[in-house]
Write an enzyme that holds these catalytic residues in place. Structure first.
Site, mmCIF file in Angstrom:
data_model
loop_
_atom_site.group_PDB
_atom_site.id
_atom_site.type_symbol
_atom_site.label_atom_id
_atom_site.label_comp_id
_atom_site.label_asym_id
_atom_site.label_seq_id
_atom_site.Cartn_x
_atom_site.Cartn_y
_atom_site.Cartn_z
ATOM 1 N N SER A 72 32.284 42.108 21.275
ATOM 2 C CA SER A 72 31.868 42.883 22.438
ATOM 3 C C SER A 72 32.152 42.118 23.731
ATOM 4 O O SER A 72 33.289 41.780 24.008
ATOM 5 C CB SER A 72 30.387 43.259 22.298
ATOM 6 O OG SER A 72 30.057 44.299 23.180
ATOM 7 N N ASP A 218 31.776 49.155 18.448
ATOM 8 C CA ASP A 218 31.293 47.841 18.852
ATOM 9 C C ASP A 218 31.095 46.899 17.664
ATOM 10 O O ASP A 218 30.453 47.246 16.673
ATOM 11 C CB ASP A 218 29.965 48.021 19.596
ATOM 12 C CG ASP A 218 29.531 46.779 20.341
ATOM 13 O OD1 ASP A 218 29.262 45.753 19.693
ATOM 14 O OD2 ASP A 218 29.471 46.830 21.587
#
Length: 753
Positions: A72, A218
């Site tokens: 991320s 993610d």
């Protein structure tokens, strides 16, 4: 990034790893005189500024990094460092990026083609709903990822695809999650920008990235601190930076959202603790104290950077164990600081067009030519020019280096919930006395009927004023020249009041309009058009007028040509901070009423301009409308003044006649602007100075004669640029005849002034 959505819970129930098959030896080949050292950067949104603080301290202590693995925001910052950016350069990028823009996929209004501007102004409630024979459809995420892609492009610049991320100044891996099975996906080649974006795509919020046939979200869903991945790639020592948000305390668990957030944190933290437990005595864990810095608190980057620096400095002795010999470190640093060109040469452009829009139209809007050099800002602008047509779900690009030069690959995906879209409008103005205006409207637009962007647009409005309309818009020869035909049915109401503002009834106008139009879009912001219209209408008079005239109804027919010119660069129709808009229209009609046929002309001129200085904005407007016919003829067009910011202090549409003139100067102070939310909805305080005049009347009855001298008016108001349109709560005062004043309070929703 931190996961706050229920969709993330189901994805955390199982775990599997899909590691890159890349041989570990090339990754650590540069670490000849020292153990291979990996830097593992965890996810945490705006808390990721701590990674930069750690990087800066590692450089000061001479630590050479041989591999970076990030999840991320860790992938975002780690990728920048891996491509040769220094900590100072990364900090400049973090400070200059408009992070809030990454959470808003819409292009700004002054970047849209004029037709899209007008449709959005008319129907501002845009719920991203599609309709077809199967029923209602919606997108796969609140955000489509377009704005995030542009944000990453702005940060990284024009980055060529890589056969292997080992080719970067520092070998790099981004961690994402396979949405179909929650497997960990290690991205090791291809587009670095796409890899970073996939690692940052919050499930349920940002549409999943599709790479190599997999739907990716993610990386924090699967592994928010990928120590084991670094180890599997050959790292002998690991420096891990964990920036997970702390668990909420009892007092903070005060809502269903907070409880869901806590459960998600439990599951994410469970995997992180397993990764931390795998660290050995030769490894180092850094956990900066980030306090209350939230996932979306990008404005607090300086605080998170300082926290990372402080955490690394507190572990100075442990960090020193990773320091390379001075000569080795200097050699590594020279290799890591790769030279970067601000421009990229594009030798060939290929288009993967997954829409019904024509290839040439997309390429024309892209405005890039083979054989030229471009900055990343030029590429971003090209993407926005295509995306601004508002029928694409995603427009993306990749740069691929081949033997015959650099190829720009562009992919344009039409909205999966199209091609027909529903949008809405709700309008209300209440002066807390006897006057209230309201309207609820919906539109349906079926797009891309032809390769040049033809569409069928229809709308229905109910309320004080009613409307039913339909139009077929068809570009011919090019996307900038068009013909259209349409039909409109209107029912409009004007209240008739005496000098004491007591109601005398209503003047109703029912009208049917058929028209054909041809036009030329001079640019995305300017249009010149010619129109032929045929109108059949009827006025219904208040009772007292009907008694004097001997009839309550008056039918009329009107036919003739007209022309219009519009230039519009305002960035917001209600709360503009920049730009200007000018519209000029004139019609020549033959009017047939009461067995008399006369020639008439109607003119409409409107100009608005806005300029801002930080939170301060000035907006000026001049408006003039006039109907002119033979002496003594009935004035078939009635224009009105009255209402908030339209001669404040009077009821809406209180003053009407065949000619109006109006000028206003509005000051706006922006109270706040949440730059880091999905919905950008700032609040304003404002005041206005207004002056208006009404001339002419409909028929020679004193009760319908609203001719006035110039009238001064003004207002104070609070405004909110809300998701359903502008909302105002205001107070207005205006001059009245005989030196008296009229004043009132207003609540206005969904009306642009």
């Amino acid at each position: 990034m931190k996961l706050n959505f229920i969709a993330g819970l189901s994805l955390l129930l199982c775990c599997s790893f899909a590691l890159s098959a890349t041989d570990a030896q090339p990754i650590c080949a540069q670490a000849l005189q020292r153990p291979c050292t990996a830097l593992v950067l965890g996810g945490g949104g705006a808390r990721g500024g701590a990674h930069l603080g750690v990087l800066r301290q590692l450089e000061q202590q001479g630590v050479a990094i041989d591999l970076i693995v990030g999840t991320s925001i860790g992938a975002f910052i780690g990728g920048l460092y891996a491509t040769g950016h220094s900590p100072d350069q990364i900090e400049q990028i973090l400070r200059q990026l408009e992070w809030g823009s990454g959470f808003r996929d819409k292009v700004y209004r002054d970047e849209m083609p004029l037709r899209q501007k007008e449709q959005q102004d008319a129907f501002p409630i845009r719920l991203a709903l599609g309709v077809d024979e199967t029923g209602l459809k919606a997108p796969k995420g609140v955000l489509l990822g377009q704005a995030m892609a542009e944000l990453i492009l702005q940060a990284y610049g024009a980055e060529l695809n890589h056969a292997d991320f080992n080719q970067l100044a520092i070998p790099f891996r981004a961690v994402a999650t396979d949405l179909t099975n929650r497997g960990t996906v290690v991205l090791a080649k291809g587009s670095l920008l796409h890899a970073v974006q996939a690692s940052m795509s919050i499930p349920g919020v940002v549409r999943p990235m599709e790479l190599d046939g997999r739907l990716l979200v993610d990386g924090g869903v699967a592994n928010n601190l990928p120590v084991s991945i670094a180890r599997g790639l050959g790292a002998e020592r690991v420096i891990a930076v964990s920036i997970d948000a702390p668990l909420l305390n009892k007092n903070q668990l005060d809502s269903a959202f907070a409880v869901t957030d806590q459960l998600t944190n439990f599951l994410v933290r469970q995997v992180v603790e397993q990764e931390i437990a795998s660290l050995g005595s030769d490894d180092l864990l850094i956990e900066p104290e980030l306090g209350t810095i939230g996932t979306l608190d990008f404005g607090r980057f300086p605080e998170s950077i300082a926290a990372g620096t402080a955490a690394a400095q507190a572990l100075h002795q442990q960090v020193q164990r990773f320091a390379a010999a001075p000569a080795d470190y200097q050699q590594w640093l020279v290799q890591q600081r790769a030279e970067r060109s601000e421009r990229v040469q594009i030798d060939r452009i290929t288009l993967d067009n997954q829409s019904r829009m024509g290839d040439q139209l997309i390429l024309d809007r892209l405005a890039l030519q083979p054989g030229q050099q471009y900055r990343s800002s030029d590429l971003k602008e090209g993407l926005r020019q295509v995306y601004g047509v508002d029928t694409f779900e995603r427009v993306s690009m990749q740069l691929v280096e081949a033997e015959d030069g650099t190829e720009l690959k562009v992919q344009a995906q039409e909205k999966s919930w199209g091609p027909g879209y529903l949008n809405f409008r709700f309008a209300l103005e209440d002066d807390f006395q006897a006057n209230r205006y309201y309207q609820l409207a919906a539109s349906y637009t079926y797009t891309n009927l032809s390769p040049l962007g033809a569409e069928w647009h229809s709308a229905l409005a109910l309320g004080s004023d009613k409307q039913l309309q339909t139009e077929l818009y068809w570009p011919v020869l090019s996307a900038r020249t068009y013909v259209s035909v349409g039909a409109v049915h209107n029912n409009n109401v004007l209240g008739v009041q005496d000098q004491g503002l007591l109601s005398l009834g209503e003047l109703l106008n029912e009208e049917n309009l058929l028209y054909s139009e041809t036009g030329w879009d001079l640019s995305d912001h300017a249009r010149l058009s010619l129109k032929w219209q045929q109108i059949r209408g009827r006025y219904e008079f208040p009772r007292f007028v009907g008694e004097q005239l001997g009839t309550h109804y008056l039918a009329y027919r009107r036919d003739g040509p007209g022309m219009e010119f519009v230039w519009d660069r305002l960035n917001n129709p209600a709360f503009p901070s920049r730009g200007w808009r000018i519209s000029i229209a004139k019609h020549w009609l033959e009017d047939d009423v009461l067995a008399q046929r006369t020639s008439s002309q109607s003119q409409d001129f409107d100009v608005m301009a806005a300029r801002s200085w930080q939170p301060h904005t000035l907006r000026a407007r001049w408006h003039w409308q006039k109907y002119q016919s033979a002496e003594g003829a009935l004035a078939l067009e009635q224009h009105s003044l009255g209402g908030l910011l339209n001669l404040s202090g009077y009821p809406k549409n209180y003053l009407f006649g065949s000619e109006i003139r109006f000028a206003s100067l509005v000051y706006l102070y922006r109270m706040n602007e949440n730059r880091f939310s999905i919905v950008n909805a700032p609040f304003y305080l404002g005041t206005s100075i207004e002056r208006g005049k009404v001339a002419g009347n409909m028929i020679n009855l004193r009760e319908l004669a609203n001719q006035t001298d110039w009238i001064w008016a003004g207002s104070l108001f609070a405004g909110w640029d809300s998701p359903i349109g502008p909302i105002y709560l205001g107070y207005g005062v205006a001059e009245q005849e005989h030196g008296h004043r009229t004043q009132r309070y207003y609540l206005s929703i969904g009306q642009n002034y």
